[in-house]
Every structure is written in structure tokens, then in C-alpha cells.
Design an enzyme around this catalytic site. Structure first.
Site, short mmCIF file in Angstrom:
data_model
loop_
_atom_site.label_atom_id
_atom_site.label_comp_id
_atom_site.label_asym_id
_atom_site.label_seq_id
_atom_site.Cartn_x
_atom_site.Cartn_y
_atom_site.Cartn_z
N TYR A 108 1.84 -5.16 -2.66
CA TYR A 108 0.53 -5.30 -3.31
C TYR A 108 0.26 -6.68 -3.88
CZ TYR A 108 0.69 -0.26 -2.87
OH TYR A 108 0.78 1.01 -2.37
N ARG A 155 3.89 -3.74 -9.76
CA ARG A 155 4.14 -2.62 -8.85
C ARG A 155 4.32 -3.13 -7.43
NH1 ARG A 155 -0.31 1.19 -6.27
NH2 ARG A 155 1.08 2.63 -5.20
N GLU A 170 -14.78 1.48 1.01
CA GLU A 170 -13.37 1.77 0.72
C GLU A 170 -12.56 0.51 0.94
OE1 GLU A 170 -9.78 4.35 2.81
OE2 GLU A 170 -11.85 4.80 3.34
N ARG A 192 -0.13 7.51 5.24
CA ARG A 192 -1.19 6.62 4.75
C ARG A 192 -2.20 6.25 5.84
NH1 ARG A 192 0.54 4.80 -0.36
NH2 ARG A 192 2.82 4.74 -0.57
N PRO A 198 -5.35 5.53 -8.96
CA PRO A 198 -4.04 5.60 -9.61
C PRO A 198 -3.12 4.43 -9.29
CG PRO A 198 -4.19 7.25 -7.87
CD PRO A 198 -5.55 6.66 -8.03
N ASN A 199 -2.44 4.00 -10.34
CA ASN A 199 -1.39 2.99 -10.29
C ASN A 199 -1.89 1.57 -10.08
OD1 ASN A 199 0.76 4.91 -10.66
ND2 ASN A 199 0.37 5.54 -8.55
N ASP A 211 -16.02 14.41 -1.35
CA ASP A 211 -17.26 15.13 -1.62
C ASP A 211 -18.10 14.44 -2.68
OD1 ASP A 211 -16.48 16.98 0.27
OD2 ASP A 211 -15.92 18.53 -1.18
N SER A 254 -3.27 -3.33 0.86
CA SER A 254 -2.35 -3.34 2.01
C SER A 254 -3.05 -2.75 3.23
CB SER A 254 -1.09 -2.52 1.69
OG SER A 254 -1.41 -1.15 1.54
N HIS A 306 -8.55 -1.45 0.41
CA HIS A 306 -7.11 -1.35 0.16
C HIS A 306 -6.51 -2.73 0.23
CE1 HIS A 306 -7.26 2.99 0.42
NE2 HIS A 306 -8.04 2.83 1.48
N ALA A 340 -3.66 6.40 -3.62
CA ALA A 340 -3.10 7.52 -2.86
C ALA A 340 -4.09 8.66 -2.66
CB ALA A 340 -1.84 8.04 -3.55
N HIS A 372 -5.79 9.58 0.80
CA HIS A 372 -5.18 10.32 1.90
C HIS A 372 -5.26 11.83 1.76
CE1 HIS A 372 -3.87 6.31 2.68
NE2 HIS A 372 -3.26 6.28 1.51
N ARG A 420 1.47 1.10 7.50
CA ARG A 420 2.45 1.60 6.54
C ARG A 420 2.94 2.99 6.97
NH1 ARG A 420 0.71 0.85 0.61
NH2 ARG A 420 2.91 1.36 0.36
N ASN A 466 -11.21 1.58 -4.39
CA ASN A 466 -9.82 1.66 -3.95
C ASN A 466 -9.27 2.93 -4.59
OD1 ASN A 466 -7.08 1.50 -3.48
ND2 ASN A 466 -6.96 -0.70 -3.81
#
Length: 145
Positions: free
Chosen positions: A22, A17, A97, A110, A9-10, A86, A101, A99, A76, A79, A106, A73
Site C-alpha cells: 500500500y 500497514r 471505485e 480480491r 476498513p484499515n 446496494d 493496489s 484501490h 476488503a 469483495h 493479488r 475505496n
């Protein structure tokens, strides 16, 4: 080797953003950079982005038999999405994984990644280079056999 770079998302709003967090590169610019980096290592990459949890899960499921690994990535969802955790475990493919940032520097919420235990590893805090490091990690894993 063929990888899916899957963004949650986002992340489609990168460049506009919170550029202080970012960066100013757009989603498309980052994808082009990843594609070039992967091509130089003879790695094919596809890209997907979803703002919904179910969309991320569906894309993970579709990786079975189609990809050798996933760079994820989860935004959110990192978290709190046990459903994505799963799905990662279920597909039995290496998932790295990433990210942009440093999630550990943070807000406290997070700091915990519920998906990390199902992933091969985690790369965070290097901006778009986080993705390139993940590509390099897959190249190294392939070289090691």
C-alpha cells in the site's frame, strides 16, 4: 463540483500497514494530496473513513443532496459487501471505485468486486495516484456535461 472521498476498513493505517503493498504515505498525506489535486481543478472534496460496513453505508446515504459524486475505496468490503453495492445503487450518484493496489494481481479472492457493477468505473493499481485519476475522471465527466 463537490466530491466525497470515502475510505473503508484499515485505510486509516496507511503508511504503516503493509507498505510493500500500500505504500509508505500516511492516510493524512494521501488526503492532502487529493485535496490539492482537486482544488487545482476547482473541485471541493471532503474525506471520510470507516472501519465498519454500516459506517460506509451511512456515509453513502448522507451523500444524497450533498455531493455530486463519490470516490470510494471500500477496502476488503469490495469483495463481499452486497449491502455497500446496494447503497451505491440506491444513492443514484456516480461512484468511482478506487484501490491503491492492483486487486487483479493479488490473491484470487480480491479479483472480484461485488460493488463494481454499481459503480461508474474502477481505478486500481496506481497507489495514491488512483485517487487523483478518479478526481480527473470526475472533472472530465463534468466537462462533458
Amino acid at each position: 463540483m463537490k466530491l466525497l472521498v470515502l475510505n473503508g476498513p484499515n485505510l486509516n493505517l496507511l503508511g504503516m500497514r503493509e507498505p510493500g503493498v500500500y505504500g509508505s504515505d500516511s492516510y493524512d498525506e494521501i488526503c492532502r494530496r487529493i485535496a490539492g489535486h482537486a482544488a487545482a481543478r476547482d473541485i471541493a472534496v471532503d474525506f471520510a473513513q470507516s472501519n465498519s460496513e454500516g459506517g460506509v453505508i451511512d456515509r453513502l446515504h448522507a451523500c444524497i443532496g450533498a455531493y455530486d459524486g463519490v470516490i470510494l475505496n471500500a477496502g476488503a468490503y469490495t469483495h463481499y459487501s452486497y449491502a455497500i453495492r446496494d447503497a451505491i445503487a440506491a444513492i443514484r450518484l456516480p461512484v468511482i471505485e478506487v484501490h491503491l493496489s492492483n486487486i487483479h494481481a493479488r490473491e484470487e479472492f480480491r479479483h472480484t468486486s461485488v460493488i463494481a457493477p454499481a459503480c461508474r468505473g474502477q481505478i486500481a493499481g496506481f497507489g495514491p495516484v488512483s485517487y487523483l485519476l478518479a478526481v480527473d475522471a470526475f472533472a472530465e465527466m463534468a466537462a462533458e456535461g
